[in-house]
Scaffold this active site. Structure first.
Site, PDB file in Angstrom:
ATOM      1  N   ARG A 198      44.085  49.503  15.166  1.00 32.09           N
ATOM      2  CA  ARG A 198      43.966  48.736  13.838  1.00 32.09           C
ATOM      3  C   ARG A 198      42.406  48.771  13.666  1.00 32.09           C
ATOM      4  O   ARG A 198      41.764  47.967  14.394  1.00 32.09           O
ATOM      5  CB  ARG A 198      44.820  47.549  14.041  1.00 32.09           C
ATOM      6  CG  ARG A 198      44.609  46.714  12.580  1.00 32.09           C
ATOM      7  CD  ARG A 198      45.401  45.612  12.589  1.00 32.09           C
ATOM      8  NE  ARG A 198      45.137  44.721  11.386  1.00 32.09           N
ATOM      9  CZ  ARG A 198      44.404  43.599  11.203  1.00 32.09           C
ATOM     10  NH1 ARG A 198      43.736  42.968  12.307  1.00 32.09           N
ATOM     11  NH2 ARG A 198      44.187  43.125  10.048  1.00 32.09           N
ATOM     12  N   HIS A 222      38.994  44.244   4.739  1.00 29.01           N
ATOM     13  CA  HIS A 222      38.864  42.953   6.124  1.00 29.01           C
ATOM     14  C   HIS A 222      37.510  42.516   5.814  1.00 29.01           C
ATOM     15  O   HIS A 222      36.419  42.692   6.645  1.00 29.01           O
ATOM     16  CB  HIS A 222      38.873  43.611   7.376  1.00 29.01           C
ATOM     17  CG  HIS A 222      38.890  42.723   8.431  1.00 29.01           C
ATOM     18  ND1 HIS A 222      40.122  42.796   9.333  1.00 29.01           N
ATOM     19  CD2 HIS A 222      38.189  41.456   8.723  1.00 29.01           C
ATOM     20  CE1 HIS A 222      40.112  41.633  10.228  1.00 29.01           C
ATOM     21  NE2 HIS A 222      38.968  40.918   9.988  1.00 29.01           N
ATOM     22  N   GLU A 247      44.241  39.105   5.601  1.00 26.71           N
ATOM     23  CA  GLU A 247      44.010  37.507   5.745  1.00 26.71           C
ATOM     24  C   GLU A 247      43.417  37.018   4.386  1.00 26.71           C
ATOM     25  O   GLU A 247      42.242  36.429   4.394  1.00 26.71           O
ATOM     26  CB  GLU A 247      43.300  36.946   6.856  1.00 26.71           C
ATOM     27  CG  GLU A 247      43.590  37.306   8.418  1.00 26.71           C
ATOM     28  CD  GLU A 247      42.665  36.760   9.511  1.00 26.71           C
ATOM     29  OE1 GLU A 247      41.730  36.243   9.117  1.00 26.71           O
ATOM     30  OE2 GLU A 247      43.339  36.676  10.577  1.00 26.71           O
ATOM     31  N   ASN A 258      48.810  37.760  12.069  1.00 26.75           N
ATOM     32  CA  ASN A 258      47.535  37.180  12.828  1.00 26.75           C
ATOM     33  C   ASN A 258      48.244  35.594  13.370  1.00 26.75           C
ATOM     34  O   ASN A 258      47.953  34.784  12.465  1.00 26.75           O
ATOM     35  CB  ASN A 258      46.520  37.251  12.065  1.00 26.75           C
ATOM     36  CG  ASN A 258      45.833  38.709  11.762  1.00 26.75           C
ATOM     37  OD1 ASN A 258      46.726  39.628  12.020  1.00 26.75           O
ATOM     38  ND2 ASN A 258      44.818  39.052  11.154  1.00 26.75           N
ATOM     39  N   TYR A 284      46.747  32.419  15.917  1.00 27.99           N
ATOM     40  CA  TYR A 284      45.852  32.117  17.104  1.00 27.99           C
ATOM     41  C   TYR A 284      46.213  30.757  17.566  1.00 27.99           C
ATOM     42  O   TYR A 284      46.110  30.486  18.635  1.00 27.99           O
ATOM     43  CB  TYR A 284      44.325  32.057  16.488  1.00 27.99           C
ATOM     44  CG  TYR A 284      43.879  33.336  16.294  1.00 27.99           C
ATOM     45  CD1 TYR A 284      43.240  34.164  17.110  1.00 27.99           C
ATOM     46  CD2 TYR A 284      44.084  34.060  15.029  1.00 27.99           C
ATOM     47  CE1 TYR A 284      42.853  35.323  17.108  1.00 27.99           C
ATOM     48  CE2 TYR A 284      43.418  35.292  14.911  1.00 27.99           C
ATOM     49  CZ  TYR A 284      42.956  36.037  15.906  1.00 27.99           C
ATOM     50  OH  TYR A 284      42.578  37.326  15.982  1.00 27.99           O
ATOM     51  N   GLU A 299      47.209  40.536  15.011  1.00 26.29           N
ATOM     52  CA  GLU A 299      45.925  39.810  15.864  1.00 26.29           C
ATOM     53  C   GLU A 299      46.601  38.711  16.596  1.00 26.29           C
ATOM     54  O   GLU A 299      47.316  38.040  16.128  1.00 26.29           O
ATOM     55  CB  GLU A 299      44.982  39.418  14.955  1.00 26.29           C
ATOM     56  CG  GLU A 299      44.021  40.534  14.379  1.00 26.29           C
ATOM     57  CD  GLU A 299      42.953  39.635  13.371  1.00 26.29           C
ATOM     58  OE1 GLU A 299      42.422  38.541  13.482  1.00 26.29           O
ATOM     59  OE2 GLU A 299      42.443  40.342  12.304  1.00 26.29           O
TER      60      GLU A 299
HETATM   61  O1  IFM Z   1      37.667  37.656  14.412  1.00 28.70           O
HETATM   62  C1  IFM Z   1      38.505  37.244  13.181  1.00 28.70           C
HETATM   63  C2  IFM Z   1      39.207  38.502  12.630  1.00 28.70           C
HETATM   64  O2  IFM Z   1      37.972  39.037  11.852  1.00 28.70           O
HETATM   65  C3  IFM Z   1      40.224  37.858  11.605  1.00 28.70           C
HETATM   66  N1  IFM Z   1      41.124  36.949  12.245  1.00 28.70           N
HETATM   67  C4  IFM Z   1      40.593  35.959  13.118  1.00 28.70           C
HETATM   68  C5  IFM Z   1      39.551  36.814  14.149  1.00 28.70           C
HETATM   69  C6  IFM Z   1      38.995  35.641  15.095  1.00 28.70           C
HETATM   70  O3  IFM Z   1      38.461  34.541  14.334  1.00 28.70           O
END
Ligand code: IFM
Length: 449
Positions: free
Chosen positions: A72, A116, A161, A290, A292, A355
């Site tokens: 990706r 992006h 995002e 995505n 985290y 992600e």
């Molecule tokens: O590095 C970033 C990415 O560009 C977009 N998503 C979160 C990642 C970590 O912060």
């Protein structure tokens, strides 16, 4: 995971390419923002980054060595279409043309993201995402890119995002272009979604069902810190601006009533015109997620107030008390399971994790080796969470580790390392970390090899 589960690694253009003024590329908002004193840690920028622009074939070798199915990556809009208007730049698109061919030669599926975050500076000067015209320009850019690469690229993601583009860029001012205006950020939300929708219509008109079309959102599981009504209300508000304001128009063709009402109470109306919502809800094949971390919320301040200094309802994050990554983000893998199950139940789309990963303070040996057991554990915990969501019925079809390389982490500069491959920025040497080797072995295992 089943044998047909798709495994990948992810990057983005500004974070790895460098070569910001080569072959006709013009500045993006990030080139400009990085020059603002204090905007980026250590005053760093993406001028060189991982020098991927000059090292692409060797980098594809690294990707191939990890045994992934897909890569990706994103395109730098000002490389493909300098200034964001006019014809395609042959030298700029040639880079992505070579990248796609090199990937395909190595049996790796290209998974392309159109945007992006590197908006051409000229478009920001003309109003940026709060201006409707930017959405129209994006649709043209999407179409010209499709005309150049659509014969070989079958996986198309419009935006990465949009929450970050709108909120970090136009409300909080910590990302490019560094504006602080909540109303402008809300206009940006609508025009980002419109950009997605208009591009989706153009791509569908060109390719029909020959492509897998999606958008990637950064999402979390928002919960109430307690059963108190104010906390539940705070979680609902956080979810409204963090998730539903994107998901509802994309999937159901309408903005959520409670969000529209809360914006009206602040004197803000989303700039929706006839036909916009029909475009935005162009059917998707896949939703990119995505993930985290997750958060829980309280509707009161620590001293019990329910409104803040501006008279707005309090939405306060209450830490879970979990271990954190180097970004200070709590590790909440079960939030990923809950999120995926909820997305499945409420929105019903096939899902791909586009992600997931973690920054840690890596210690590199002289030869570059990194024994990052913390990062490996993060991946293992989150992959288990994906497995649990699948068992609960969520249609999760793939997973991309963020990130292939250590790279330019936006306002944090090069301080935060997310890579499963270390990059020594002095020598540009790449070294697969222990987590990268673990990822490769895990993929092999799922294939029964
Ligand atoms: O590095 C970033 C990415 O560009 C977009 N998503 C979160 C990642 C970590 O912060």
């Amino acid at each position: 995971m089943p044998r047909d589960f798709r495994w990948g690694v992810a990057t983005s253009s500004y974070q790895i390419e460098g070569a910001v003024d080569e072959d006709g590329r013009t500045p993006s908002i990030w080139d400009t923002f990085c020059r603002v004193p204090g905007a980026v840690v250590n005053g760093e920028n993406g001028d060189i980054a991982c020098d991927h622009y000059h090292r692409m074939p060797e980098d594809v070798d690294v990707i191939a060595s990890l045994g992934v199915d897909a890569y990706r990556f994103s395109l730098a809009w000002p490389r493909v279409q300098p200034g964001g208007t006019g014809p395609v730049n042959p030298r700029g698109i040639a880079f992505y043309d070579r990248l796609v061919d090199t990937l395909l030669d190595r049996g790796i599926t290209p998974w392309l993201t159109l945007y992006h975050w590197d908006l051409p500076q000229e478009l920001e000067d003309a109003g940026g995402w709060p201006a409707r015209d930017t959405a129209l320009r994006f649709a043209d850019y999407a179409e010209m890119t499709f005309d150049a690469l659509g014969d070989r690229v079958k996986h198309w993601t419009t935006l990465n995002e949009p929450w970050c583009s709108a909120m970090l860029g136009y409300d909080q001012g910590v990302h490019a272009p560094g504006r602080r205006d909540f109303g402008a950020a809300m206009h940006a939300v609508h025009h980002l979604l419109l950009a997605h929708g208009l591009a989706a219509q153009r791509l569908r008109a060109r390719a029909g069902s020959d492509i897998e079309l999606g958008i990637t959102l950064n999402l979390a599981h928002a919960s109430a810190a307690t059963d108190a009504r104010a906390d539940k209300e705070a979680a609902r508000r956080a979810d409204g601006l963090g998730a539903r304001i994107y998901l509802d128009p994309l999937v159901h063709g309408r903005y959520p009533e409670d969000v529209v009402g809360a914006l009206a109470a602040r004197g803000i109306t989303l700039p929706v015109e006839d036909g916009d919502l029909a475009a935005i809800s162009t059917p998707l094949d896949v939703l990119g997620v995505n993930y985290y971390s997750s958060q829980q919320f309280s509707g009161t301040t620590e001293d019990g107030a329910t409104t803040d200094e501006n008279g707005l309802p309090v939405v306060r994050t209450v830490p879970f008390g979990r271990p954190v990554t180097a970004m200070d983000w709590e590790m909440v893998p079960e939030g990923l399971t809950k999120l995926l199950v909820r997305l499945h139940e409420e929105y019903g789309l096939p899902l791909v994790i586009t992600e997931n990963g973690a920054a840690f303070d890596d210690v590199a040996e002289a030869g570059g080796a990194v024994h990052d057991a913390d990062r490996t554990a993060y991946f293992a915990d989150h992959l288990r969470a994906v497995g649990a969501a699948r068992e609960a019925g969520a249609d999760v079809r793939g997973y991309f580790a963020w990130s292939l390389f250590d790279n330019f982490e936006w306002a944090y500069g090069y301080d935060k390392r997310f890579g499963i491959v270390r990059v020594d920025y002095d020598t540009q040497r790449r070294t697969v970390k222990d987590s990268g080797a673990w990822y490769r072995d895990t993929i092999r295992l799922t294939r029964g090899a």
